[in-house]
Design a protein around this motif. Structure first.
Motif, PDB file in Angstrom:
ATOM      1  N   PHE A  85      56.556 -45.507  22.367  1.00 30.18           N
ATOM      2  CA  PHE A  85      55.910 -46.804  22.525  1.00 30.18           C
ATOM      3  C   PHE A  85      55.021 -47.136  21.325  1.00 30.18           C
ATOM      4  CE2 PHE A  85      57.025 -45.381  26.723  1.00 30.18           C
ATOM      5  CZ  PHE A  85      57.496 -46.520  27.349  1.00 30.18           C
ATOM      6  N   ARG A  89      51.882 -44.167  24.730  1.00 25.68           N
ATOM      7  CA  ARG A  89      51.764 -44.065  26.189  1.00 25.68           C
ATOM      8  C   ARG A  89      52.074 -42.655  26.612  1.00 25.68           C
ATOM      9  NH1 ARG A  89      52.712 -49.824  28.672  1.00 25.68           N
ATOM     10  NH2 ARG A  89      51.591 -48.827  30.347  1.00 25.68           N
ATOM     11  N   LEU A  90      51.075 -41.795  26.526  1.00 28.06           N
ATOM     12  CA  LEU A  90      51.227 -40.427  27.003  1.00 28.06           C
ATOM     13  C   LEU A  90      50.574 -40.309  28.368  1.00 28.06           C
ATOM     14  CD1 LEU A  90      50.433 -38.598  23.689  1.00 28.06           C
ATOM     15  CD2 LEU A  90      52.609 -38.504  24.898  1.00 28.06           C
ATOM     16  N   PHE A  91      50.830 -39.183  29.040  1.00 29.90           N
ATOM     17  CA  PHE A  91      50.121 -38.897  30.284  1.00 29.90           C
ATOM     18  C   PHE A  91      48.842 -38.180  29.872  1.00 29.90           C
ATOM     19  CE2 PHE A  91      54.765 -38.598  31.112  1.00 29.90           C
ATOM     20  CZ  PHE A  91      54.885 -39.839  31.711  1.00 29.90           C
ATOM     21  N   ARG A 151      45.184 -36.237  25.696  1.00 27.37           N
ATOM     22  CA  ARG A 151      44.146 -37.127  25.150  1.00 27.37           C
ATOM     23  C   ARG A 151      43.293 -36.438  24.092  1.00 27.37           C
ATOM     24  NH1 ARG A 151      39.350 -36.762  29.648  1.00 27.37           N
ATOM     25  NH2 ARG A 151      39.741 -34.586  30.011  1.00 27.37           N
TER      26      ARG A 151
END
Lengths: 255, 319
Positions: A85, A89-91, A151
């Motif tokens: 993306f 858009r990671l978890f 993150r």
């Protein structure tokens, strides 16, 4: 080379704005192809149409002789089209390796009952999925960060992690939306090398990028969009000298 | 599961197993309530904590299960323990039906829809829907459960039934958390677009999460019906849904031990302070506010990384 992805007369409007208008191009199997154009030219919309995030108003998208329009996104992924993306858009709250395991989801089977009973087959599948996820992390050179939360990774590493997650789905076509944005020169060079190694695995790459040095170095073929329409297509050398492209994208020539 | 957690569960099991031997009937009954709320909150945690779907109508599923068991027991004389799976299935089916059209809604929108669903169920029960629910009076004369020819009627006996159910739930939900299914729910919670884009059928998993959570709430409802022998709509009010929501958020969204601790605090603590009469809810409310300011992640937050270093090395070196 045979055609992997064939796009014909694609059109998409949002309200009164025509984001993509009558765009057609082919992506040859095994190639690295670039999609460039000024901001708002409709590049990301083309990607979203291919991956089923948006529905096209008109036109066809054919992947390996199979029509993709109307197919839900997760099915398109299992057919062999993976993406990253533009705005990562990671978890975020999950570890890197768990992020990559998401990509294994569509290649594994275990359901609720297998989770509860843990038969031998389920344990075997979990082991294999984990092994594959770790090997993808090694491939993008993030093995040491496997247990870090997504993150907490640096920006460049987050982009690599997204690529690893996409690769874990075993795609034939990998779609990268501005993979080099926010990267420094060193990281961009490493990215070019990574994209080449992806190609060596037999995976076709389609990418959007603003970094011209990356596009010119990495891509064999380039499509240029402006205001939702295709204005040029060809190898880097011809794109670089195309007057329409220079005018639209690189700015008007000084007289 | 980490070693510390396993030890904690072991200690808790021993303490709880001994509890009915030393506590009087009143406190055993309090623990029974804690156990039921723990199961309910764990089932909500699957929806709210694991999958990140805001559901503030969980009492509706609890009610469907309780009424299913009550109707089967009073009208068809089905033994209550046999009725439990039917209670679960009925609640799951109900959840699947109501969730299907609204499951694509996000966050606050879904929250409002589920509040509406909870109210509709309660009002339907009050209005004696299908002539089966007994209106505002509810259903009475529900048979006590019996297991292996032994009739369960005293709080001490219910204690072991309820806490065995809690233990089974904890065991099962830990297994689910550490599986492809559990991870899919987490991907959904973290970023539904990215999950779909990674090949997860998000609509399907949302629906399964709802149905599975509802099934467990439904079975808890069946046990509740058997314990009370009388049920009425007021036991399934909006406040129950709010309480369950609180337990999950306060205990630690997504964390199984956290939710259990949350159930002890939210259900058990007000009982401890019963001496303060009306002031106890004030203290309780204040405690909640302080929590949300200073410890937003809950009392026992989710241990975030599922794998250990050795797991990865083992996976790498396996043939």
């Amino acid at each position: 080379m045979s055609t992997l992805l064939e796009i014909r007369h694609l059109k998409k409007s949002f309200g009164g704005l025509t984001a993509v208008n009558d765009v057609s191009f082919d992506v040859a199997e095994g190639s690295i192809m670039g999609l460039i154009g000024p901001n708002g030219a409709g590049k990301t919309t083309v990607f979203n149409l291919i991956t089923g995030n948006h529905q096209a108003d008109r036109g066809t998208i054919t992947f390996r002789e199979r029509a993709l329009l109307g197919v839900p996104t997760h099915r398109i992924v299992s057919l062999g089209v993976a993406r990253t993306f533009q705005n990562i858009r990671l978890f975020q709250q999950l570890s890197a390796v768990e992020n990559v395991l998401a990509g294994r989801h569509c290649r594994t089977r275990a359901g609720l009952f297998a989770a509860a009973l843990r038969p031998r087959r389920q344990r075997q599948e979990e082991r294999e999925a984990l092994a594959r996820a770790v090997s993808e992390l090694t491939f993008v050179r993030l093995r040491d960060c496997a247990l870090e939360l997504a993150r907490n990774l640096s920006y460049g590493n987050q982009r690599r992690l997204e690529i690893a997650r996409a690769l874990a789905t075993e795609p034939s076509l990998l779609i990268l939306d501005e993979p080099a944005s926010g990267m420094n020169e060193q990281e961009t060079s490493e990215l070019v090398e990574l994209i080449r190694r992806i190609q060596q695995r037999g995976i076709t790459v389609l990418l959007i990028e603003h970094d011209m040095s990356l596009v010119m170095r990495a891509c064999q073929n380039i499509v240029v969009l402006e205001y939702g329409e295709k204005i040029a297509e060809g190898p880097p050398a011809s794109i670089r000298n195309d007057p329409k492209v220079i005018e639209a994208y690189l700015g008007t020539e000084e007289v | 599961m980490s070693r510390n957690l396993a030890v904690a569960y072991g200690v808790a099991t021993v303490l709880l197993a001994a509890a009915p031997l030393v506590l009087d009937a009143y406190w055993v009954d309090v623990l029974n309530s804690v156990g039921l709320y723990a199961v309910l909150a764990l089932s909500l945690n699957l929806i709210l904590g694991d999958a990140g779907l805001f559901n503030m109508g969980h009492a509706a599923f609890y009610a469907v299960g309780a009424y299913t068991a009550a109707i089967l027991s009073t009208r068809l004389h089905v033994p209550i323990l046999w009725a439990l799976p039917v209670s679960g299935a009925a609640a799951a089916l109900f959840a699947a039906l109501v969730a299907r059209p609204v499951i694509h809604l996000r966050g606050d929108y879904l929250l409002i829809v589920t509040i509406g669903m909870g109210e509709i169920v309660r009002i339907a029960l009050v209005n004696d829907v299908l002539g089966l629910t007994g209106g505002a009076n509810g259903i009475f004369g529900i048979a006590r459960p019996s297991a292996f020819g032994f009739r369960i009627r005293r709080p001490q006996e219910f204690f072991y039934l309820i806490w065995a159910f809690v233990a089974a739930t904890v065991f099962l939900f830990h297994r689910i958390a550490q599986s492809r299914f559990g991870r899919a729910l987490n991907y959904l919670r973290e970023d539904a677009v990215a999950a779909e884009g990674s090949g997860v059928n998000t609509a399907r998993y949302k629906l399964i999460a709802f149905s599975l959570g509802a099934a467990w709430a439904g079975m808890a409802g069946g046990i509740y019906a058997a314990k009370m022998t009388i049920i009425s709509p007021e036991s399934f009010s909006f406040w129950e849904s709010v309480l369950l929501f609180l337990i999950v958020i306060l205990g630690g969204s997504g964390s199984i031990p956290g939710v259990i601790v949350g159930a002890f605090l939210v259900v058990g603590l007000p009982e401890l302070f019963r001496g303060f009469a009306s002031a106890r809810m004030l203290v309780f409310g204040l405690a909640m506010m302080v929590m949300m300011v200073f410890r937003t992640q809950g009392l026992l937050p989710l241990r975030q990384v599922r794998f250990k270093h050795s797991d990865l090395v083992k996976a790498e070196t396996a043939p």
